[in-house]
Design a protein around this motif. Structure first.
Motif, PDB file in Angstrom:
ATOM      1  N   LEU A 187      22.541  -3.299  -6.874  1.00  0.00           N
ATOM      2  CA  LEU A 187      23.719  -2.918  -7.999  1.00  0.00           C
ATOM      3  C   LEU A 187      23.049  -3.616  -9.164  1.00  0.00           C
ATOM      4  O   LEU A 187      23.249  -3.021 -10.258  1.00  0.00           O
ATOM      5  CB  LEU A 187      25.156  -3.849  -7.522  1.00  0.00           C
ATOM      6  N   SER A 188      22.655  -4.878  -9.226  1.00  0.00           N
ATOM      7  CA  SER A 188      21.982  -5.274 -10.559  1.00  0.00           C
ATOM      8  C   SER A 188      21.041  -4.421 -11.053  1.00  0.00           C
ATOM      9  O   SER A 188      21.013  -4.285 -12.358  1.00  0.00           O
ATOM     10  CB  SER A 188      21.283  -6.850 -10.282  1.00  0.00           C
ATOM     11  N   LEU A 189      20.081  -3.769 -10.438  1.00  0.00           N
ATOM     12  CA  LEU A 189      19.047  -2.763 -10.862  1.00  0.00           C
ATOM     13  C   LEU A 189      19.820  -1.670 -11.495  1.00  0.00           C
ATOM     14  O   LEU A 189      19.621  -1.235 -12.691  1.00  0.00           O
ATOM     15  CB  LEU A 189      18.125  -2.410  -9.888  1.00  0.00           C
ATOM     16  N   LEU A 190      20.808  -1.225 -10.812  1.00  0.00           N
ATOM     17  CA  LEU A 190      21.625  -0.097 -11.246  1.00  0.00           C
ATOM     18  C   LEU A 190      22.425  -0.301 -12.622  1.00  0.00           C
ATOM     19  O   LEU A 190      22.285   0.406 -13.570  1.00  0.00           O
ATOM     20  CB  LEU A 190      22.632   0.458 -10.172  1.00  0.00           C
ATOM     21  N   VAL A 191      22.924  -1.464 -12.647  1.00  0.00           N
ATOM     22  CA  VAL A 191      23.514  -1.778 -14.152  1.00  0.00           C
ATOM     23  C   VAL A 191      22.434  -2.235 -15.011  1.00  0.00           C
ATOM     24  O   VAL A 191      22.701  -1.877 -16.410  1.00  0.00           O
ATOM     25  CB  VAL A 191      24.545  -3.411 -13.679  1.00  0.00           C
TER      26      VAL A 191
END
Length: 82
Positions: A53-57
C-alpha cells in the motif's frame, strides 16, 4: 465540522504561500520519520500489505509531483544556457 475543515485547509494554503522549499523539506522529513515509526509498529503478519500500500501511495503521489516539477527544472536550465 465542514467549517473547521475549511479553516484548516485555508490555513494550510496560507502557510504554504509563506513556506520556502526548506520548510517543505523539513516537513517531509518529519512525515518520513512518522511513517518509519508507524511502520516499525506494524505486526509482522501485516507488513507485506502495508508495504504494498505504501508503495502504491508513493507512486500515485510521486509521479504527478515529478510531472509538474520536471518542466520547471528544464525551464530553469534552459534559461541558464541562453
Amino acid at each position: 465540522m465542514k467549517e473547521v475543515m475549511d479553516k484548516l485547509f485555508l490555513s494550510a494554503d496560507d502557510y504554504l504561500e509563506k513556506a520556502t522549499w526548506r520548510d517543505i523539506a523539513v516537513l517531509k522529513f518529519c512525515l518520513l520519520a512518522l511513517g518509519i515509526a508507524i511502520g516499525c509498529m506494524v505486526k509482522k503478519e501485516y507488513r507485506k500489505p502495508v508495504i504494498q500500500l505504501s508503495l502504491l501511495v508513493f507512486l500515485a503521489t510521486y509521479i504527478p509531483l515529478m510531472s509538474r516539477y520536471l518542466p520547471c527544472l528544464q525551464e530553469r536550465f534552459e534559461c541558464k544556457e541562453n
